[in-house]
Scaffold this motif. Structure first.
Motif, PDB file in Angstrom:
ATOM      1  N   ALA A 133       0.975  -1.125  -0.096  1.00 47.48           N
ATOM      2  CA  ALA A 133       0.576   0.023  -0.261  1.00 47.48           C
ATOM      3  C   ALA A 133       0.668   0.895  -0.455  1.00 47.48           C
ATOM      4  O   ALA A 133       0.609   2.121  -1.392  1.00 47.48           O
ATOM      5  CB  ALA A 133      -1.157   0.043   1.352  1.00 47.48           C
ATOM      6  N   ALA A 134       2.187   0.842   1.131  1.00 47.26           N
ATOM      7  CA  ALA A 134       2.410   2.724   0.707  1.00 47.26           C
ATOM      8  C   ALA A 134       3.103   2.603  -0.525  1.00 47.26           C
ATOM      9  O   ALA A 134       3.588   3.736  -1.093  1.00 47.26           O
ATOM     10  CB  ALA A 134       4.146   2.423   1.909  1.00 47.26           C
ATOM     11  N   ASP A 135       3.463   1.445  -1.087  1.00 49.33           N
ATOM     12  CA  ASP A 135       4.424   1.583  -2.312  1.00 49.33           C
ATOM     13  C   ASP A 135       3.429   2.598  -3.290  1.00 49.33           C
ATOM     14  O   ASP A 135       4.321   2.664  -4.106  1.00 49.33           O
ATOM     15  CB  ASP A 135       5.197  -0.142  -3.075  1.00 49.33           C
ATOM     16  CG  ASP A 135       6.019  -0.161  -1.940  1.00 49.33           C
ATOM     17  OD1 ASP A 135       6.775   1.169  -1.621  1.00 49.33           O
ATOM     18  OD2 ASP A 135       6.503  -1.498  -2.233  1.00 49.33           O
ATOM     19  N   ASP A 136       2.576   1.313  -2.843  1.00 49.59           N
ATOM     20  CA  ASP A 136       0.940   2.234  -4.711  1.00 49.59           C
ATOM     21  C   ASP A 136       1.381   3.881  -4.426  1.00 49.59           C
ATOM     22  O   ASP A 136       0.272   3.545  -4.721  1.00 49.59           O
ATOM     23  CB  ASP A 136       0.284   1.207  -4.183  1.00 49.59           C
ATOM     24  CG  ASP A 136      -1.259   0.778  -5.420  1.00 49.59           C
ATOM     25  OD1 ASP A 136      -0.326   1.264  -6.329  1.00 49.59           O
ATOM     26  OD2 ASP A 136      -2.032   1.777  -5.274  1.00 49.59           O
ATOM     27  N   GLY A 137       1.441   4.139  -3.121  1.00 50.11           N
ATOM     28  CA  GLY A 137       1.797   5.820  -3.013  1.00 50.11           C
ATOM     29  C   GLY A 137       0.295   6.176  -1.704  1.00 50.11           C
ATOM     30  O   GLY A 137       0.053   7.316  -1.504  1.00 50.11           O
ATOM     31  N   LEU A 138       0.228   4.932  -0.556  1.00 48.94           N
ATOM     32  CA  LEU A 138      -1.377   5.731   0.230  1.00 48.94           C
ATOM     33  C   LEU A 138      -0.391   5.822   2.255  1.00 48.94           C
ATOM     34  O   LEU A 138      -1.039   5.795   2.454  1.00 48.94           O
ATOM     35  CB  LEU A 138      -2.130   4.639   0.477  1.00 48.94           C
ATOM     36  CG  LEU A 138      -2.688   3.771  -0.678  1.00 48.94           C
ATOM     37  CD1 LEU A 138      -3.538   2.153  -0.871  1.00 48.94           C
ATOM     38  CD2 LEU A 138      -3.726   4.568  -0.982  1.00 48.94           C
ATOM     39  N   GLY A 139       0.578   6.221   1.499  1.00 49.03           N
ATOM     40  CA  GLY A 139       1.712   6.106   2.713  1.00 49.03           C
ATOM     41  C   GLY A 139       1.145   7.038   3.365  1.00 49.03           C
ATOM     42  O   GLY A 139       0.937   7.205   4.847  1.00 49.03           O
TER      43      GLY A 139
END
Length: 302
Positions: free
Chosen positions: A280-286
């Protein structure tokens, strides 16, 4: 320095606190410290993020050293162990009055002990004090503080600050134990978030209104305020204003699993949650809320 003359003098039961870090938690805790009538000095790497605290009576400072001068309690509300250690080293020259350092960042048990060793080198008392709660209880002043200190006299010195921040302080026997308990707690929190996300995704995939999941949990023995808070936000996709940022949750998931591995324990569910949060973080949701892991569940179902 803006607002320096607004810091009240310290006195019996009225310490001056220096808060280093004005993120989601730091700003809320600082406002409650000021509202309790305690002196408040602030530093943040991005000064603009701390400026709103001037209106609450804070002295906003340009450096950690400046913020700590004259403080009785130094509270760190920063991103991770390395940042905490670096900032406290920067503050070294402002610690001449030997304040008590209250460290609230979630770290590993070994990290808590390393920071206690740093406090000894800095000649300041140390209170390990990770927090249970996210933005909403931080704003309300209802956090639970998990605390331990090698210097028992420090308990009374920090009491007014901890009481301003939270509604309960749980004192444990030695440094490292609060961080251990915090990681055990967060393992449950992160497992719960992922469980809600997958249950809602499963219901929707099977053609059900996912609100029904929240409804039946509400009348079951497994209901919790967390389910009732996060579930509707997932369904409504109201996830971009974080109470617990996903990037912070991913960091905590790494701490949970790395600490377990170091102890010879493999946590199956926590390992899966760690990977989901990483994706999720890698997908820009951090910078979204931790509940944005629901978006990853929906993508997997599509």
């Amino acid at each position: 320095m803006s607002g320096a003359n607004r810091t009240p003098s310290s006195g019996p039961g009225r310490p001056v606190a220096a808060v280093l870090g004005t993120g989601t938690m730091g700003e809320a805790m600082a406002r409650n410290i000021a509202a309790a009538g305690l002196g408040l000095r602030m530093w943040n790497r991005n000064r603009a993020a701390a400026e709103p605290l001037v209106g609450a009576g804070a002295a906003v400072c340009d450096t950690p050293t400046e913020a700590c001068r004259g403080a009785d309690v130094v509270l760190t509300a920063l991103a991770n162990e390395q940042v905490v250690a670096d900032v406290m080293d920067q503050a070294r020259d402002g610690l001449g009055s030997h304040p008590v350092w209250v460290q609230t960042c979630t770290v590993s048990p070994d990290g808590g002990r390393r920071l206690a060793e740093q406090a000894a080198r800095l000649n300041v008392a140390y209170v390990e004090a990770p927090l249970l709660g996210t933005k909403e209880p931080a704003v309300a002043g209802t956090l639970t503080v998990l605390a331990a200190t090698p210097q028992q006299e420090a308990r009374e010195e920090v009491r007014p600050v901890l009481e301003a921040m939270g509604s309960r302080t749980v004192w444990l026997g030695e440094v490292g134990q609060p961080s251990s308990l915090k990681l055990a707690y967060n393992a449950w929190v992160l497992t719960t978030v992922e469980g809600i996300a997958e249950s809602l995704t499963l219901a929707a995939t099977l053609g059900l209104d996912p609100h029904l999941v929240i409804d039946v949990i509400d009348v079951s023995g497994l209901n919790s305020q967390y389910v009732q808070s996060k579930g509707p936000k997932m369904i409504d996709d109201d996830l971009d204003t974080p109470s617990f940022p996903l990037e912070a949750a991913a960091k905590d998931a790494r701490l949970v699993t790395d600490t377990a591995r170091a102890a010879g324990l493999h946590l199956g569910i926590a390992e899966v949650v760690r990977e989901r949060l990483r994706l999720a973080a890698d997908d820009g949701l951090g910078r979204a809320d931790v509940a944005a892991t629901y978006r990853m569940s929906r993508q997997a179902a599509s």
